[in-house]
Design a protein around this motif. Sequence first.
Motif, mmCIF file in Angstrom:
data_model
loop_
_atom_site.group_PDB
_atom_site.id
_atom_site.type_symbol
_atom_site.label_atom_id
_atom_site.label_comp_id
_atom_site.label_asym_id
_atom_site.label_seq_id
_atom_site.Cartn_x
_atom_site.Cartn_y
_atom_site.Cartn_z
ATOM 1 N N VAL A 60 32.434 25.967 -31.670
ATOM 2 C CA VAL A 60 31.905 24.634 -31.998
ATOM 3 C C VAL A 60 30.432 24.686 -32.371
ATOM 4 O O VAL A 60 29.901 23.732 -32.931
ATOM 5 N N GLY A 61 29.758 25.776 -32.043
ATOM 6 C CA GLY A 61 28.377 25.945 -32.450
ATOM 7 C C GLY A 61 27.387 25.089 -31.678
ATOM 8 O O GLY A 61 26.331 24.750 -32.206
ATOM 9 N N ARG A 62 27.728 24.743 -30.449
ATOM 10 C CA ARG A 62 26.792 23.980 -29.618
ATOM 11 C C ARG A 62 27.116 24.186 -28.149
ATOM 12 O O ARG A 62 28.152 24.730 -27.812
ATOM 13 N N ASN A 63 26.199 23.710 -27.306
ATOM 14 C CA ASN A 63 26.425 23.809 -25.869
ATOM 15 C C ASN A 63 27.608 22.953 -25.461
ATOM 16 O O ASN A 63 27.899 21.933 -26.096
ATOM 17 N N VAL A 64 28.252 23.358 -24.387
ATOM 18 C CA VAL A 64 29.443 22.683 -23.888
ATOM 19 C C VAL A 64 29.190 22.262 -22.445
ATOM 20 O O VAL A 64 28.657 23.038 -21.655
ATOM 21 N N LEU A 65 29.570 21.033 -22.102
ATOM 22 C CA LEU A 65 29.531 20.585 -20.716
ATOM 23 C C LEU A 65 30.688 21.239 -19.972
ATOM 24 O O LEU A 65 31.816 21.228 -20.460
ATOM 25 N N VAL A 66 30.418 21.811 -18.812
ATOM 26 C CA VAL A 66 31.472 22.394 -17.994
ATOM 27 C C VAL A 66 31.690 21.443 -16.824
ATOM 28 O O VAL A 66 30.768 21.160 -16.059
ATOM 29 N N VAL A 67 32.910 20.922 -16.718
ATOM 30 C CA VAL A 67 33.225 19.879 -15.749
ATOM 31 C C VAL A 67 34.058 20.459 -14.606
ATOM 32 O O VAL A 67 35.080 21.100 -14.852
ATOM 33 N N ASP A 68 33.618 20.201 -13.390
ATOM 34 C CA ASP A 68 34.350 20.614 -12.187
ATOM 35 C C ASP A 68 34.676 22.100 -12.173
ATOM 36 O O ASP A 68 35.793 22.503 -11.856
ATOM 37 N N SER A 69 33.703 22.906 -12.504
ATOM 38 C CA SER A 69 33.908 24.353 -12.454
ATOM 39 C C SER A 69 32.606 25.048 -12.088
ATOM 40 O O SER A 69 32.107 25.886 -12.820
ATOM 41 N N MET A 70 32.061 24.702 -10.942
ATOM 42 C CA MET A 70 30.808 25.301 -10.502
ATOM 43 C C MET A 70 30.940 26.798 -10.242
ATOM 44 O O MET A 70 29.944 27.515 -10.226
ATOM 45 N N ALA A 71 32.153 27.290 -10.039
ATOM 46 C CA ALA A 71 32.326 28.724 -9.806
ATOM 47 C C ALA A 71 31.736 29.541 -10.947
ATOM 48 O O ALA A 71 31.282 30.661 -10.743
ATOM 49 N N GLU A 72 31.740 28.967 -12.148
ATOM 50 C CA GLU A 72 31.181 29.671 -13.307
ATOM 51 C C GLU A 72 29.675 29.876 -13.163
ATOM 52 O O GLU A 72 29.104 30.724 -13.824
ATOM 53 N N PHE A 73 29.039 29.054 -12.320
ATOM 54 C CA PHE A 73 27.577 29.038 -12.276
ATOM 55 C C PHE A 73 27.019 29.258 -10.878
ATOM 56 O O PHE A 73 25.897 28.863 -10.595
ATOM 57 N N ASN A 74 27.787 29.853 -9.981
ATOM 58 C CA ASN A 74 27.315 30.024 -8.606
ATOM 59 C C ASN A 74 25.936 30.665 -8.540
ATOM 60 O O ASN A 74 25.050 30.172 -7.861
ATOM 61 N N PHE A 75 25.732 31.747 -9.245
ATOM 62 C CA PHE A 75 24.425 32.407 -9.204
ATOM 63 C C PHE A 75 23.386 31.589 -9.957
ATOM 64 O O PHE A 75 22.295 31.351 -9.451
ATOM 65 N N GLY A 76 23.708 31.150 -11.156
ATOM 66 C CA GLY A 76 22.742 30.406 -11.968
ATOM 67 C C GLY A 76 22.245 29.144 -11.306
ATOM 68 O O GLY A 76 21.087 28.757 -11.452
ATOM 69 N N ALA A 77 23.118 28.484 -10.548
ATOM 70 C CA ALA A 77 22.736 27.235 -9.889
ATOM 71 C C ALA A 77 21.661 27.472 -8.839
ATOM 72 O O ALA A 77 20.910 26.563 -8.505
ATOM 73 N N THR A 78 21.571 28.687 -8.329
ATOM 74 C CA THR A 78 20.519 28.978 -7.350
ATOM 75 C C THR A 78 19.205 29.317 -8.033
ATOM 76 O O THR A 78 18.174 29.374 -7.378
ATOM 77 N N GLN A 79 19.241 29.557 -9.328
ATOM 78 C CA GLN A 79 18.048 29.980 -10.057
ATOM 79 C C GLN A 79 17.371 28.855 -10.838
ATOM 80 O O GLN A 79 16.176 28.883 -11.048
ATOM 81 N N GLU A 80 18.156 27.892 -11.308
ATOM 82 C CA GLU A 80 17.592 26.806 -12.103
ATOM 83 C C GLU A 80 18.527 25.607 -12.098
ATOM 84 O O GLU A 80 19.670 25.709 -11.664
ATOM 85 N N ASP A 81 18.021 24.474 -12.587
ATOM 86 C CA ASP A 81 18.821 23.257 -12.662
ATOM 87 C C ASP A 81 19.842 23.394 -13.793
ATOM 88 O O ASP A 81 19.471 23.605 -14.945
ATOM 89 N N ILE A 82 21.111 23.282 -13.451
ATOM 90 C CA ILE A 82 22.164 23.404 -14.467
ATOM 91 C C ILE A 82 22.851 22.061 -14.725
ATOM 92 O O ILE A 82 23.907 22.007 -15.331
ATOM 93 N N GLY A 83 22.224 20.976 -14.265
ATOM 94 C CA GLY A 83 22.811 19.642 -14.381
ATOM 95 C C GLY A 83 23.075 19.184 -15.809
ATOM 96 O O GLY A 83 23.874 18.281 -16.029
ATOM 97 N N ARG A 84 22.429 19.802 -16.780
ATOM 98 C CA ARG A 84 22.680 19.421 -18.180
ATOM 99 C C ARG A 84 23.958 20.038 -18.725
ATOM 100 O O ARG A 84 24.501 19.570 -19.711
#
Length: 142
Positions: A60-84
């Motif tokens: 699609v050539g753009r960022n995608v919202l990931v809904v109800d799948s925090m497992a994808e971001f367990n490490f990243g969520a501890t490093q920065e705000d991933i709310g977007r």
Amino acid sequence: ATLPVMLLSAVLGWTTLSLGASALSPNTVRPLALDIRDRLRPGDAVASFGTLFYDLPVYVGRNVLVVDSMAEFNFGATQEDIGRIAIGSDELWRRWDGPERIYMLVRPRTFDGWGDRPPRPVHLLGRTVRAVSITNRPPDPK
């Protein structure tokens, strides 16, 4: 050739091979993603429900919202705000009911589990073995 050049060549070769294999695989979301890409307008959002379909952002050539799948971001969520990019279903459905057009991929078993009572009105765009493509607004003709 130098080691960095060889490594870069290997990475580029692997990426090309992976995307080529994805395009031929029945498990790819490529046909659904390309359909979404062709419909996208400025301000539209693309979401992936319950999982991250890894090839979706590429097609699609753009960022995608990931809904109800925090497992994808367990490490990243501890490093920065991933709310977007990672949101819960409550936020998704709030946005789904708003003025924004949202295109979303969901696994077939999740979609089928909604039966004739999805959480919100949906408009079906397409379906493959791997995903179902829906939107919150009646689709414009292509």
